[in-house]
Design an enzyme around this catalytic site. Structure first.
Site, PDB file in Angstrom:
ATOM      1  CD  GLU A   1      -2.236   1.328   2.870  1.00 54.30           C
ATOM      2  OE1 GLU A   1      -2.506   2.455   3.312  1.00 54.30           O
ATOM      3  OE2 GLU A   1      -2.345   0.286   3.547  1.00 54.30           O
TER       4      GLU A   1
ATOM      5  CG  ASP B   1       0.029   6.942  -1.105  1.00 62.53           C
ATOM      6  OD1 ASP B   1      -1.099   7.405  -1.339  1.00 62.53           O
ATOM      7  OD2 ASP B   1       0.959   7.628  -0.638  1.00 62.53           O
TER       8      ASP B   1
ATOM      9  CG  ASN C   1      -5.804   1.500   3.250  1.00 64.30           C
ATOM     10  OD1 ASN C   1      -5.720   2.637   2.796  1.00 64.30           O
ATOM     11  ND2 ASN C   1      -5.964   1.265   4.542  1.00 64.30           N
TER      12      ASN C   1
ATOM     13  CD  GLU D   1      -3.461   4.341  -1.232  1.00 60.93           C
ATOM     14  OE1 GLU D   1      -3.583   5.561  -1.423  1.00 60.93           O
ATOM     15  OE2 GLU D   1      -3.168   3.850  -0.118  1.00 60.93           O
TER      16      GLU D   1
END
EC number: 3.1.26.3
Length: 230
Positions: free
Chosen positions: A47, A51, A119, A122
């Protein structure tokens, strides 16, 4: 607990060389608390990586496609990468059925689940980047996330919820919203606020948050949905 990821890969048009990376993208930390011998790690590191990849892909796209000022591009980017948008993408991809969650997390289908879904998107991007490289990750973001930009611009979804609700309330009903704290709970260092948003004396919606500002934004967001002004 094995999950069939072949159909999912076909849906996103990405064939993983290392399917363990894809599987790990969907492992929530709560699952490992109940399954100590599970062979894969949870998805938070993926994640973290995803991101950064997502933000760079979106930033590059906006920079190359639009000559708008930095402030506007920043708001557009925030609308594309926030948890609400990413949970929407997750639902479109049916990621929920592939998640590895504890029994407790499986029962929660509210805001906490949406946060987990965001999440996971990501983490998925991070997994694609590690397995297939930058170009494939970029194509995924272009196909499944940047496609939301026209609606964001058309409906001005990049404007924060309070501002958007005020604009719509004034346009539709000629009224400026007002906010009132209806409840405070918790100790001083960890308070939770419940705020109501009103049109004149009529309560439209309530929202929660760890600050009054956060609760007001949540109330405005809920009011936009109730009024069908989203």
């Amino acid at each position: 607990m094995e999950k069939d990821l072949i159909k999912f890969q076909k849906g996103i048009k990405v064939k993983f060389d290392n399917e363990n990376l894809l599987q790990q993208a969907f492992v929530h930390r709560s699952y490992l608390n109940e399954h100590r011998n599970f062979p894969l790690d949870q998805n938070e590191r993926l994640e973290f990586l995803g991101d950064a990849v997502l933000e760079l892909v979106v930033t590059e796209y906006l920079y190359l496609q639009y000559n708008n000022p930095e402030g506007e591009l920043t708001n557009w980017r925030a609308s594309l990468v926030n948890s609400k948008m990413l949970s929407k993408i997750a639902n479109k991809l049916k990621i929920d059925k592939y998640l590895y969650l504890s029994k407790g997390e499986q029962k929660d289908t509210g805001k906490a689940r949406n946060f987990i879904l965001a999440n996971a998107v990501e983490a998925l991007i991070g997994a694609i980047y590690l397995d297939q490289g930058w170009e494939t990750a970029k194509i995924f973001v272009e196909n499944f996330i940047l496609t939301e930009l026209p609606e964001i611009l058309e409906k001005r979804l990049f404007v924060d919820p309070k501002t958007r609700f005020q604009e719509m309330a004034q346009e539709k009903e000629g009224i400026t919203p007002n906010y009132k704290v209806v409840e405070e709970s918790g100790p001083d260092h960890e308070k939770t606020f419940k705020v109501g948003v009103y049109l004149e004396k009529v309560l439209v919606a309530e929202g929660d948050g760890s600050s009054k500002q956060e609760a007001q934004e949540d109330a405005a967001r809920n009011a936009l949905e109730i009024k069908n002004w989203v």
